[in-house]
Each structure stands twice: as structure tokens, then as C-alpha cells.
Design a protein around this motif. Structure first.
Motif, mmCIF file in Angstrom:
data_model
loop_
_atom_site.group_PDB
_atom_site.id
_atom_site.type_symbol
_atom_site.label_atom_id
_atom_site.label_comp_id
_atom_site.label_asym_id
_atom_site.label_seq_id
_atom_site.Cartn_x
_atom_site.Cartn_y
_atom_site.Cartn_z
ATOM 1 N N TYR A 14 54.543 -16.487 -19.351
ATOM 2 C CA TYR A 14 54.606 -17.857 -19.785
ATOM 3 C C TYR A 14 54.201 -18.449 -18.265
ATOM 4 C CZ TYR A 14 55.983 -16.408 -24.166
ATOM 5 O OH TYR A 14 55.876 -15.992 -25.652
ATOM 6 N N LEU A 15 53.491 -19.794 -18.342
ATOM 7 C CA LEU A 15 53.587 -20.566 -17.453
ATOM 8 C C LEU A 15 54.277 -21.969 -17.486
ATOM 9 C CD1 LEU A 15 49.920 -19.679 -16.057
ATOM 10 C CD2 LEU A 15 52.213 -19.052 -15.018
ATOM 11 N N TYR A 16 54.694 -22.893 -16.815
ATOM 12 C CA TYR A 16 55.443 -23.963 -17.177
ATOM 13 C C TYR A 16 54.699 -25.175 -16.254
ATOM 14 C CZ TYR A 16 58.703 -20.775 -19.278
ATOM 15 O OH TYR A 16 59.082 -19.783 -20.209
ATOM 16 N N LYS A 17 54.444 -26.240 -16.970
ATOM 17 C CA LYS A 17 53.978 -27.308 -16.323
ATOM 18 C C LYS A 17 54.819 -28.611 -16.548
ATOM 19 C CE LYS A 17 50.407 -29.726 -14.450
ATOM 20 N NZ LYS A 17 50.293 -29.759 -13.203
ATOM 21 N N PHE A 18 55.345 -29.077 -15.398
ATOM 22 C CA PHE A 18 56.388 -30.200 -15.561
ATOM 23 C C PHE A 18 55.648 -31.519 -15.454
ATOM 24 C CE2 PHE A 18 58.709 -26.412 -14.135
ATOM 25 C CZ PHE A 18 59.743 -26.568 -14.795
ATOM 26 N N PHE A 81 51.668 -24.742 -11.696
ATOM 27 C CA PHE A 81 52.338 -24.406 -12.884
ATOM 28 C C PHE A 81 53.811 -23.605 -11.984
ATOM 29 C CE2 PHE A 81 48.234 -24.168 -14.538
ATOM 30 C CZ PHE A 81 48.511 -24.773 -15.998
ATOM 31 N N SER A 82 54.734 -23.507 -12.686
ATOM 32 C CA SER A 82 55.908 -22.658 -12.416
ATOM 33 C C SER A 82 56.039 -21.553 -13.291
ATOM 34 C CB SER A 82 57.067 -23.612 -12.366
ATOM 35 O OG SER A 82 58.218 -22.872 -12.419
ATOM 36 N N TYR A 86 63.627 -23.042 -16.119
ATOM 37 C CA TYR A 86 65.113 -23.503 -15.443
ATOM 38 C C TYR A 86 64.872 -23.410 -14.014
ATOM 39 C CZ TYR A 86 66.305 -22.771 -20.323
ATOM 40 O OH TYR A 86 66.150 -22.697 -21.620
ATOM 41 N N ASN A 87 64.097 -24.481 -13.344
ATOM 42 C CA ASN A 87 63.837 -24.665 -11.940
ATOM 43 C C ASN A 87 64.303 -25.900 -11.589
ATOM 44 O OD1 ASN A 87 62.428 -25.062 -9.409
ATOM 45 N ND2 ASN A 87 61.119 -23.517 -9.857
ATOM 46 N N LEU A 88 65.409 -26.002 -10.934
ATOM 47 C CA LEU A 88 66.103 -27.643 -10.749
ATOM 48 C C LEU A 88 64.840 -28.383 -9.799
ATOM 49 C CD1 LEU A 88 69.700 -26.806 -10.686
ATOM 50 C CD2 LEU A 88 68.593 -27.975 -12.377
ATOM 51 N N ASN A 96 60.226 -36.244 -13.092
ATOM 52 C CA ASN A 96 61.084 -37.616 -12.908
ATOM 53 C C ASN A 96 62.430 -37.558 -12.815
ATOM 54 O OD1 ASN A 96 61.239 -40.504 -12.298
ATOM 55 N ND2 ASN A 96 60.889 -41.009 -14.451
ATOM 56 N N ASN A 97 63.047 -36.859 -12.063
ATOM 57 C CA ASN A 97 64.507 -36.403 -11.833
ATOM 58 C C ASN A 97 65.023 -36.093 -13.104
ATOM 59 O OD1 ASN A 97 66.654 -36.160 -10.289
ATOM 60 N ND2 ASN A 97 67.143 -38.396 -10.349
ATOM 61 N N HIS A 98 64.541 -35.049 -13.830
ATOM 62 C CA HIS A 98 65.175 -34.782 -15.189
ATOM 63 C C HIS A 98 64.771 -35.458 -16.469
ATOM 64 C CE1 HIS A 98 67.174 -31.330 -12.687
ATOM 65 N NE2 HIS A 98 67.348 -32.545 -11.920
#
Length: 120
Positions: A14-18, A81-82, A86-88, A96-98
Motif C-alpha cells: 500500500y501507498l499513502y498520500k497525505f 507517497f509514503s 503511521y508517520n508523524l 496540516n498538523n494532524h
């Protein structure tokens, strides 16, 4: 397993986009379009938020290297992507700061979608 002469790539499953959400409803609506339109936000190099993005520190400063670097950074859109949800730092800097959200995507769907778009 890759055949001889082929490159074996080890992608995460899986890849994650914030994405950030903002107090401005119009800006937040733009970011939420990712669900409706099924596309990822992409930027040109000059609009990235990290001023050190694409700064290379290699010894090769040949004309060919500089031309390739310029072409890659000025003629293409970029998205990141990450591998980890769970990457702080990603939640802090890109969501935007969580206060934003994260989209999880199965990487093979992204690759298959890109291949089908390239054929059309």
C-alpha cells in the motif's frame, strides 16, 4: 522473481498520500476532490513546499546530467507517497498538523491505472 536482465522492484503493498484540510472551505473542497474525481494532487517543481526538493549533491555535473535534471524537474508534475500510514512527520507537514486526511491506495491499482491512461 525477475528474469535475467529485468529489474525487480519491491513496492510496498500500500501507498499513502497525505492531504491537508483548511479553515477555508473552498481550499478543503479542492483537496476532498480526490475521492470524487479519483486523482492525486500533483505539483510542478516550483510549487513544492520543500525548498531542497530536487537539489542534487552528486559529483556528476556534466551538461547531460544538468539537462536531465532540468527536464525532470521542470517538465513533469510531481506527487509523493509514503510507505507508512503511521508517520508523524508526514501527518505534521503534509496533513496540516494532524488535521488533514490520508488516502490509502493499493499500489498495483495506481500502476494499472497509469498504464491504461498511457494507452488512451
Amino acid at each position: 522473481m525477475a528474469k535475467r536482465g529485468e529489474l525487480e522492484l519491491n513496492y510496498p503493498k500500500y501507498l499513502y498520500k497525505f492531504y491537508p484540510l483548511f479553515d477555508d472551505e473552498k481550499l478543503s473542497a479542492e483537496r476532498l476532490k480526490v475521492f470524487k474525481d479519483k486523482f492525486f494532487w500533483m505539483s510542478s517543481n516550483d510549487r513544492l513546499n520543500d525548498p531542497t526538493e530536487f537539489e542534487y549533491y552528486y559529483n556528476d555535473q556534466s551538461d547531460m546530467y544538468r539537462m536531465l535534471t532540468y527536464h525532470l524537474t521542470h517538465n513533469h508534475l510531481i506527487t509523493c507517497f509514503s510507505k507508512k500510514l503511521y508517520n508523524l512527520p508526514m501527518w505534521s507537514h503534509y496533513a496540516n498538523n494532524h488535521k488533514g486526511f490520508c488516502v490509502e491506495t493499493y499500489h498495483e491499482e495506481v500502476i494499472d491505472n497509469e498504464k491504461s491512461n498511457a494507452k488512451s
